[in-house]
Structure formats: structure tokens, C-alpha cells
Design a protein around this motif. Sequence first.
Motif, PDB file in Angstrom:
ATOM      1  N   ASP A 167      18.760  58.564  -5.725  1.00  0.00           N
ATOM      2  CA  ASP A 167      18.484  59.245  -4.463  1.00  0.00           C
ATOM      3  C   ASP A 167      17.133  59.952  -4.471  1.00  0.00           C
ATOM      4  OD1 ASP A 167      20.960  58.478  -3.385  1.00  0.00           O
ATOM      5  OD2 ASP A 167      21.958  60.132  -4.420  1.00  0.00           O
ATOM      6  N   ASP A 168      16.372  59.773  -5.521  1.00  0.00           N
ATOM      7  CA  ASP A 168      15.084  60.451  -5.678  1.00  0.00           C
ATOM      8  C   ASP A 168      13.945  59.514  -5.264  1.00  0.00           C
ATOM      9  OD1 ASP A 168      12.711  61.663  -6.657  1.00  0.00           O
ATOM     10  OD2 ASP A 168      13.825  62.639  -8.280  1.00  0.00           O
ATOM     11  N   ARG A 169      13.188  59.948  -4.278  1.00  0.00           N
ATOM     12  CA  ARG A 169      12.072  59.147  -3.774  1.00  0.00           C
ATOM     13  C   ARG A 169      11.080  58.808  -4.880  1.00  0.00           C
ATOM     14  NH1 ARG A 169       7.416  60.828  -3.177  1.00  0.00           N
ATOM     15  NH2 ARG A 169       8.004  63.012  -3.111  1.00  0.00           N
ATOM     16  N   ARG A 170      10.868  59.726  -5.809  1.00  0.00           N
ATOM     17  CA  ARG A 170       9.911  59.494  -6.894  1.00  0.00           C
ATOM     18  C   ARG A 170      10.359  58.353  -7.796  1.00  0.00           C
ATOM     19  NH1 ARG A 170      10.056  64.846  -9.752  1.00  0.00           N
ATOM     20  NH2 ARG A 170      12.217  64.488  -9.237  1.00  0.00           N
ATOM     21  N   ALA A 171      11.669  58.238  -8.020  1.00  0.00           N
ATOM     22  CA  ALA A 171      12.189  57.144  -8.832  1.00  0.00           C
ATOM     23  C   ALA A 171      11.980  55.810  -8.111  1.00  0.00           C
ATOM     24  CB  ALA A 171      13.666  57.355  -9.136  1.00  0.00           C
ATOM     25  N   LEU A 172      12.193  55.814  -6.807  1.00  0.00           N
ATOM     26  CA  LEU A 172      11.972  54.604  -6.019  1.00  0.00           C
ATOM     27  C   LEU A 172      10.510  54.167  -6.094  1.00  0.00           C
ATOM     28  CD1 LEU A 172      13.101  52.457  -4.085  1.00  0.00           C
ATOM     29  CD2 LEU A 172      12.581  54.027  -2.211  1.00  0.00           C
ATOM     30  N   GLU A 173       9.610  55.125  -6.025  1.00  0.00           N
ATOM     31  CA  GLU A 173       8.183  54.803  -6.114  1.00  0.00           C
ATOM     32  C   GLU A 173       7.805  54.322  -7.508  1.00  0.00           C
ATOM     33  OE1 GLU A 173       6.307  58.417  -4.873  1.00  0.00           O
ATOM     34  OE2 GLU A 173       6.829  58.109  -2.769  1.00  0.00           O
ATOM     35  N   ALA A 174       8.440  54.881  -8.543  1.00  0.00           N
ATOM     36  CA  ALA A 174       8.108  54.522  -9.919  1.00  0.00           C
ATOM     37  C   ALA A 174       8.661  53.157 -10.310  1.00  0.00           C
ATOM     38  CB  ALA A 174       8.638  55.580 -10.875  1.00  0.00           C
ATOM     39  N   ASP A 175       9.851  52.815  -9.834  1.00  0.00           N
ATOM     40  CA  ASP A 175      10.493  51.558 -10.238  1.00  0.00           C
ATOM     41  C   ASP A 175      11.347  51.026  -9.088  1.00  0.00           C
ATOM     42  OD1 ASP A 175      11.655  49.431 -11.527  1.00  0.00           O
ATOM     43  OD2 ASP A 175      12.277  50.565 -13.278  1.00  0.00           O
ATOM     44  N   PRO A 176      10.705  50.502  -8.045  1.00  0.00           N
ATOM     45  CA  PRO A 176      11.459  50.091  -6.853  1.00  0.00           C
ATOM     46  C   PRO A 176      12.459  48.964  -7.104  1.00  0.00           C
ATOM     47  CG  PRO A 176       9.160  49.412  -6.673  1.00  0.00           C
ATOM     48  CD  PRO A 176       9.273  50.290  -7.877  1.00  0.00           C
ATOM     49  N   VAL A 177      12.152  48.049  -7.976  1.00  0.00           N
ATOM     50  CA  VAL A 177      13.064  46.924  -8.228  1.00  0.00           C
ATOM     51  C   VAL A 177      14.368  47.423  -8.833  1.00  0.00           C
ATOM     52  CG1 VAL A 177      13.394  44.785  -9.534  1.00  0.00           C
ATOM     53  CG2 VAL A 177      11.198  45.254  -8.431  1.00  0.00           C
ATOM     54  N   THR A 178      14.276  48.223  -9.866  1.00  0.00           N
ATOM     55  CA  THR A 178      15.470  48.740 -10.529  1.00  0.00           C
ATOM     56  C   THR A 178      16.262  49.663  -9.609  1.00  0.00           C
ATOM     57  OG1 THR A 178      14.384  48.590 -12.678  1.00  0.00           O
ATOM     58  CG2 THR A 178      16.297  50.043 -12.531  1.00  0.00           C
ATOM     59  N   VAL A 179      15.595  50.578  -8.947  1.00  0.00           N
ATOM     60  CA  VAL A 179      16.284  51.533  -8.087  1.00  0.00           C
ATOM     61  C   VAL A 179      16.969  50.818  -6.928  1.00  0.00           C
ATOM     62  CG1 VAL A 179      15.972  53.501  -6.529  1.00  0.00           C
ATOM     63  CG2 VAL A 179      14.832  53.476  -8.758  1.00  0.00           C
ATOM     64  N   ASN A 180      16.298  49.892  -6.281  1.00  0.00           N
ATOM     65  CA  ASN A 180      16.929  49.171  -5.175  1.00  0.00           C
ATOM     66  C   ASN A 180      18.102  48.319  -5.645  1.00  0.00           C
ATOM     67  OD1 ASN A 180      15.506  50.108  -2.905  1.00  0.00           O
ATOM     68  ND2 ASN A 180      13.782  48.787  -3.387  1.00  0.00           N
ATOM     69  N   ARG A 181      17.984  47.692  -6.804  1.00  0.00           N
ATOM     70  CA  ARG A 181      19.100  46.902  -7.357  1.00  0.00           C
ATOM     71  C   ARG A 181      20.308  47.799  -7.599  1.00  0.00           C
ATOM     72  NH1 ARG A 181      20.805  46.353 -12.457  1.00  0.00           N
ATOM     73  NH2 ARG A 181      18.876  47.168 -13.341  1.00  0.00           N
ATOM     74  N   LEU A 182      20.074  48.951  -8.207  1.00  0.00           N
ATOM     75  CA  LEU A 182      21.181  49.857  -8.504  1.00  0.00           C
ATOM     76  C   LEU A 182      21.767  50.479  -7.241  1.00  0.00           C
ATOM     77  CD1 LEU A 182      19.680  51.496 -11.671  1.00  0.00           C
ATOM     78  CD2 LEU A 182      21.579  49.873 -11.563  1.00  0.00           C
ATOM     79  N   ARG A 183      20.949  50.713  -6.245  1.00  0.00           N
ATOM     80  CA  ARG A 183      21.467  51.212  -4.970  1.00  0.00           C
ATOM     81  C   ARG A 183      22.403  50.187  -4.338  1.00  0.00           C
ATOM     82  NH1 ARG A 183      16.319  53.991  -1.806  1.00  0.00           N
ATOM     83  NH2 ARG A 183      16.300  55.945  -2.980  1.00  0.00           N
ATOM     84  N   ARG A 184      22.022  48.907  -4.404  1.00  0.00           N
ATOM     85  CA  ARG A 184      22.886  47.852  -3.852  1.00  0.00           C
ATOM     86  C   ARG A 184      24.214  47.802  -4.598  1.00  0.00           C
ATOM     87  NH1 ARG A 184      17.934  45.072  -3.728  1.00  0.00           N
ATOM     88  NH2 ARG A 184      18.470  43.999  -5.664  1.00  0.00           N
ATOM     89  N   VAL A 185      24.173  47.883  -5.913  1.00  0.00           N
ATOM     90  CA  VAL A 185      25.396  47.876  -6.718  1.00  0.00           C
ATOM     91  C   VAL A 185      26.269  49.072  -6.354  1.00  0.00           C
ATOM     92  CG1 VAL A 185      26.291  48.122  -9.080  1.00  0.00           C
ATOM     93  CG2 VAL A 185      24.381  46.569  -8.618  1.00  0.00           C
ATOM     94  N   ARG A 186      25.659  50.238  -6.231  1.00  0.00           N
ATOM     95  CA  ARG A 186      26.412  51.454  -5.896  1.00  0.00           C
ATOM     96  C   ARG A 186      27.071  51.318  -4.530  1.00  0.00           C
ATOM     97  NH1 ARG A 186      23.334  57.184  -5.545  1.00  0.00           N
ATOM     98  NH2 ARG A 186      22.400  56.151  -3.764  1.00  0.00           N
ATOM     99  N   GLU A 187      26.338  50.823  -3.554  1.00  0.00           N
ATOM    100  CA  GLU A 187      26.904  50.660  -2.208  1.00  0.00           C
ATOM    101  C   GLU A 187      28.037  49.639  -2.200  1.00  0.00           C
ATOM    102  OE1 GLU A 187      26.429  52.582   0.459  1.00  0.00           O
ATOM    103  OE2 GLU A 187      25.220  53.758  -0.943  1.00  0.00           O
ATOM    104  N   ALA A 188      27.894  48.563  -2.962  1.00  0.00           N
ATOM    105  CA  ALA A 188      28.957  47.559  -3.031  1.00  0.00           C
ATOM    106  C   ALA A 188      30.224  48.169  -3.629  1.00  0.00           C
ATOM    107  CB  ALA A 188      28.499  46.361  -3.853  1.00  0.00           C
ATOM    108  N   ARG A 189      30.066  49.003  -4.646  1.00  0.00           N
ATOM    109  CA  ARG A 189      31.235  49.646  -5.261  1.00  0.00           C
ATOM    110  C   ARG A 189      31.867  50.640  -4.300  1.00  0.00           C
ATOM    111  NH1 ARG A 189      28.627  50.485 -11.190  1.00  0.00           N
ATOM    112  NH2 ARG A 189      29.112  48.383 -11.949  1.00  0.00           N
TER     113      ARG A 189
END
Length: 92
Positions: free
Chosen positions: A66-88
Motif C-alpha cells: 500500500d506504499d506508493r514508494r514501494a510501487l515506484e521502486a519495484d512496480p512489477v513485484t508490487v503490482n503482482r502481489l497486489r493482484r494475488v492479495r485481491e484474488a485471495r
Amino acid sequence: MTALPPTGPEGPEDPDAAAPLSDRDRAVLAVERQSWAGPGAKERAIREQLGISPTRYYQLLNALLDDRRALEADPVTVNRLRRVREARRGRR
């Protein structure tokens, strides 16, 4: 003249806006980028590399998603994990 960030009674609205990710936060994202062979390998690496319990690791990781800085630092990983979290969440 530069624009200043909006402030409230407590100071800036987003106190972490200018602060970079900590070394620990970057390390958490780095662990998550790796692939793991076999059960227990990731948990062992979390304890050895980060010096924290897997439970604490997942708490930190969830907050990073949920941290914008993490999204900016590693968008591929953060977006992948967000999708997994939402699916769960959708399966609950």
C-alpha cells in the motif's frame, strides 16, 4: 519558487512522501522477487537474510503493497502481489 506539499495540523499529509524506502523495505521486496525451491526455503531465507520472523515479514510486505514508494521502486513485484492479495480477498 518551489511548491511546498500540503500541510495539516500534524505536518505534511503524507509524512513518508519525501523519505526513500528503508534498506529493510528494499530487502523485503528483494526476497519477494526471488523464486523458491521447496517448502521452507523462503521462510529460512527470511530469518537468515532479514533477521525477522516470517509472520513479521508478511506484515511488513502487506504494508509495503500500500506504499506508493514501494510501487515506484519495484512496480512489477508490487503490482503482482497486489493482484494475488485481491484474488485471495475475493475468495473469502
